[in-house]
Design a protein around this motif. Structure first.
Motif, PDB file in Angstrom:
ATOM      1  N   VAL A  10       0.847  -1.191   0.000  1.00  0.00           N
ATOM      2  CA  VAL A  10       0.000   0.000   0.000  1.00  0.00           C
ATOM      3  C   VAL A  10       0.881   1.239   0.000  1.00  0.00           C
ATOM      4  CG1 VAL A  10      -1.903   1.190   1.145  1.00  0.00           C
ATOM      5  CG2 VAL A  10      -1.663  -1.306   1.386  1.00  0.00           C
ATOM      6  N   ASN A  11       0.682   2.083  -0.979  1.00  0.00           N
ATOM      7  CA  ASN A  11       1.401   3.356  -1.037  1.00  0.00           C
ATOM      8  C   ASN A  11       0.541   4.401  -0.319  1.00  0.00           C
ATOM      9  OD1 ASN A  11       2.302   5.992  -1.942  1.00  0.00           O
ATOM     10  ND2 ASN A  11       3.536   4.921  -3.466  1.00  0.00           N
ATOM     11  N   LEU A  12       0.894   4.692   0.918  1.00  0.00           N
ATOM     12  CA  LEU A  12       0.074   5.573   1.754  1.00  0.00           C
ATOM     13  C   LEU A  12       0.033   7.003   1.221  1.00  0.00           C
ATOM     14  CD1 LEU A  12       1.131   4.247   5.268  1.00  0.00           C
ATOM     15  CD2 LEU A  12      -0.965   3.720   4.000  1.00  0.00           C
ATOM     16  N   LYS A  13       1.117   7.452   0.596  1.00  0.00           N
ATOM     17  CA  LYS A  13       1.125   8.808   0.030  1.00  0.00           C
ATOM     18  C   LYS A  13       0.095   8.919  -1.088  1.00  0.00           C
ATOM     19  CE  LYS A  13       5.833  10.292   1.133  1.00  0.00           C
ATOM     20  NZ  LYS A  13       7.147  10.708   0.574  1.00  0.00           N
ATOM     21  N   ILE A  50      -5.779   8.552   5.358  1.00  0.00           N
ATOM     22  CA  ILE A  50      -6.980   9.242   4.875  1.00  0.00           C
ATOM     23  C   ILE A  50      -7.323  10.432   5.769  1.00  0.00           C
ATOM     24  CG2 ILE A  50      -9.480   8.953   4.622  1.00  0.00           C
ATOM     25  CD1 ILE A  50      -8.856   6.140   3.508  1.00  0.00           C
ATOM     26  N   LEU A  51      -7.219  10.242   7.070  1.00  0.00           N
ATOM     27  CA  LEU A  51      -7.489  11.352   7.991  1.00  0.00           C
ATOM     28  C   LEU A  51      -6.479  12.484   7.785  1.00  0.00           C
ATOM     29  CD1 LEU A  51      -8.344   9.436  11.299  1.00  0.00           C
ATOM     30  CD2 LEU A  51      -9.938  10.485   9.679  1.00  0.00           C
ATOM     31  N   CYS A 239      -6.204  11.277  -9.806  1.00  0.00           N
ATOM     32  CA  CYS A 239      -6.086  10.262  -8.759  1.00  0.00           C
ATOM     33  C   CYS A 239      -5.278   9.060  -9.251  1.00  0.00           C
ATOM     34  CB  CYS A 239      -7.477   9.794  -8.311  1.00  0.00           C
ATOM     35  SG  CYS A 239      -8.308  10.955  -7.190  1.00  0.00           S
ATOM     36  N   TYR A 240      -4.691   8.346  -8.303  1.00  0.00           N
ATOM     37  CA  TYR A 240      -3.913   7.145  -8.608  1.00  0.00           C
ATOM     38  C   TYR A 240      -4.812   5.911  -8.601  1.00  0.00           C
ATOM     39  CZ  TYR A 240       0.290   9.937  -7.564  1.00  0.00           C
ATOM     40  OH  TYR A 240       1.275  10.888  -7.558  1.00  0.00           O
ATOM     41  N   ASP A 241      -4.543   4.987  -9.534  1.00  0.00           N
ATOM     42  CA  ASP A 241      -5.270   3.713  -9.546  1.00  0.00           C
ATOM     43  C   ASP A 241      -4.388   2.555  -9.104  1.00  0.00           C
ATOM     44  OD1 ASP A 241      -3.563   3.395 -11.683  1.00  0.00           O
ATOM     45  OD2 ASP A 241      -5.121   2.833 -13.129  1.00  0.00           O
ATOM     46  N   ASP A 242      -3.189   2.884  -8.593  1.00  0.00           N
ATOM     47  CA  ASP A 242      -2.238   1.838  -8.213  1.00  0.00           C
ATOM     48  C   ASP A 242      -1.691   2.033  -6.800  1.00  0.00           C
ATOM     49  OD1 ASP A 242      -0.757   4.104  -8.719  1.00  0.00           O
ATOM     50  OD2 ASP A 242       0.764   3.100  -9.939  1.00  0.00           O
ATOM     51  N   ALA A 243      -2.533   2.550  -5.915  1.00  0.00           N
ATOM     52  CA  ALA A 243      -2.096   2.711  -4.525  1.00  0.00           C
ATOM     53  C   ALA A 243      -1.974   1.358  -3.828  1.00  0.00           C
ATOM     54  CB  ALA A 243      -3.072   3.614  -3.757  1.00  0.00           C
ATOM     55  N   LYS A 352       0.506  -7.715   4.496  1.00  0.00           N
ATOM     56  CA  LYS A 352       0.254  -6.321   4.133  1.00  0.00           C
ATOM     57  C   LYS A 352       1.481  -5.489   4.516  1.00  0.00           C
ATOM     58  CE  LYS A 352      -3.974  -8.156   4.280  1.00  0.00           C
ATOM     59  NZ  LYS A 352      -4.274  -9.528   4.729  1.00  0.00           N
ATOM     60  N   TYR A 353       1.918  -4.662   3.553  1.00  0.00           N
ATOM     61  CA  TYR A 353       3.056  -3.783   3.773  1.00  0.00           C
ATOM     62  C   TYR A 353       2.660  -2.362   3.414  1.00  0.00           C
ATOM     63  CZ  TYR A 353       5.771  -8.097   4.035  1.00  0.00           C
ATOM     64  OH  TYR A 353       6.247  -9.336   4.385  1.00  0.00           O
ATOM     65  N   TYR A 354       3.130  -1.403   4.196  1.00  0.00           N
ATOM     66  CA  TYR A 354       2.744  -0.003   4.012  1.00  0.00           C
ATOM     67  C   TYR A 354       3.977   0.846   3.717  1.00  0.00           C
ATOM     68  CZ  TYR A 354      -1.351  -1.968   6.200  1.00  0.00           C
ATOM     69  OH  TYR A 354      -2.422  -2.778   6.484  1.00  0.00           O
ATOM     70  N   ASN A 355       3.953   1.528   2.585  1.00  0.00           N
ATOM     71  CA  ASN A 355       5.055   2.400   2.168  1.00  0.00           C
ATOM     72  C   ASN A 355       4.646   3.847   2.351  1.00  0.00           C
ATOM     73  OD1 ASN A 355       6.440   0.061   1.275  1.00  0.00           O
ATOM     74  ND2 ASN A 355       5.377   0.176  -0.712  1.00  0.00           N
ATOM     75  N   ASN A 356       5.439   4.596   3.089  1.00  0.00           N
ATOM     76  CA  ASN A 356       5.140   6.012   3.321  1.00  0.00           C
ATOM     77  C   ASN A 356       5.665   6.883   2.169  1.00  0.00           C
ATOM     78  OD1 ASN A 356       3.818   6.027   5.977  1.00  0.00           O
ATOM     79  ND2 ASN A 356       5.755   5.165   6.685  1.00  0.00           N
TER      80      ASN A 356
END
Length: 356
Positions: A10-13, A50-51, A239-243, A352-356
């Protein structure tokens, strides 16, 4: 320690960017956004992303997810029509719930009394999609009962379209909500500050400036996380379609025929399949399957790779035309649609992995 596969990255940015873009677009039309968190099981890194964009209300279908939000200062909404058996938790963990049954609302009233709270509700109206909601002819009589119920505050009307019947929201059906609001406000001498005009399928009307004036809330999930409106499946501008990217590891590569040998019966899911004879093709098996994903929602990021099909544990790809040298252990990347994302994020077998 290296990554484990299969996984969703998940690309959080990008999520924050999408949320900020859509929020600005809606706010320009005086529309508030309730960010729907169910598709990613209300995972907190994504909620926080999102917040960060300025969203002030989150919405989910499950109490288990709403419990994760108890420390957050934002408003919380229960999307799914409440069960009577969960009335106390609905009042405890949500500020507002969507409702259509008087008996359920009475149970919420009892729970609210016990907790010394006022519980806000939005009355759902069925505008033709035939999922939840009171039929339009019954709205006024239903409101006449709601206004007599203690510790319950009717704050608005809402609707849901597209999700079940595939009905596209438009100025005519959403316009009925506005007409009902005016009739109720006049007949009962009360204010209904919220007109909740649906989900990501209603966003196209914000984009093309046709959403009826008076609709002032949308409940948006897919638009934020996948960057698309869901009436016509078009990408939301800017908007991005690859988050969210699904990654899987190849566990076998072999050249095989494209038509099985022997009498064809049912597959593991009770389907009788037909096969196109393409001769001998190079096939790669990725260690993920229908227990974890919606195979039809996968799009390989390499255009030279296509999906043959899947069993519960194995995803079978055609890699014959792939220009990259793939070997056992290679990682294949996919874009995913809403249904596939829902399954993958729910699966305990997908990291699940989160990229800032």
């Amino acid at each position: 320690m290296g990554k484990k596969y299969p996984c969703v990255e998940v690309n959080l940015k990008k999520v924050t960017h999408n949320a900020k873009t859509i929020l600005a677009m809606c706010n320009k039309k005086h529309i508030d956004v309730a960010a729907v968190t169910k598709v990613y099981c209300a995972e907190m890194p994504i909620v926080e992303a999102i917040l960060k964009a300025g969203v002030t209300q989150v919405a989910d279908s499950r109490i288990l997810n709403l419990k994760k939000f108890k420390e957050l200062s934002c408003k919380k909404m229960l999307l799914r029509i409440p069960m009577i058996s969960e009335a106390s938790e609905v009042v405890k963990y949500s500020d507002c719930s969507l409702n259509s049954e008087i008996d359920t609302i009475r149970s919420l009233s009892k729970a609210a009394k016990g907790l010394n709270k006022i519980h806000n509700i939005i009355l759902m109206v069925d505008l033709g999609d035939l999922r939840e909601g009171v039929m339009t002819n019954d709205v006024v009589s239903t409101v006449s009962k709601i206004v007599k119920i203690e510790n319950i505050k009717l704050i608005g009307l809402g609707t849901n379209v597209t999700c079940y019947g595939g009905v596209i929201p438009d100025s005519e059906n959403l316009g009925k909500l506005i007409d009902l609001k005016l009739e109720i406000e006049k007949g009962f001498n009360l204010k209904l500050p919220v007109i909740s005009g649906g989900n990501s399928s209603s966003l196209y009307m914000v984009i093309n400036d046709t959403i009826p004036k008076g609709v002032n809330q949308l409940r948006l999930g897919e638009a934020i996380v996948l960057g698309r409106e869901t009436s016509f499946g078009k990408t939301v501008p800017n908007c991005y379609d690859d988050a969210f990217i699904l990654k899987g590891e190849i566990v076998e590569i072999k050249s095989k025929p494209t038509v099985p040998t022997g009498t064809i019966g049912m597959d593991a899911f009770g389907n009788i399949l037909s096969f196109e004879n393409k001769g001998i093709r190079k096939r790669a098996i990725v260690a993920i399957g229908r227990q974890d994903i919606r195979v039809e929602g996968l799009t390989p990021m390499d255009n030279d790779i296509s999906v043959f099909g899947a069993s519960s544990d194995h995803l079978i790809l055609d890699v014959t035309d792939c220009k990259k040298q793939l070997i056992v252990g290679s990682i294949v990347e996919f874009k995913i649609d809403y249904g596939c994302l829902l399954a993958a994020m729910t699966s305990t077998y997908v990291e699940k992995y989160y990229n800032n």
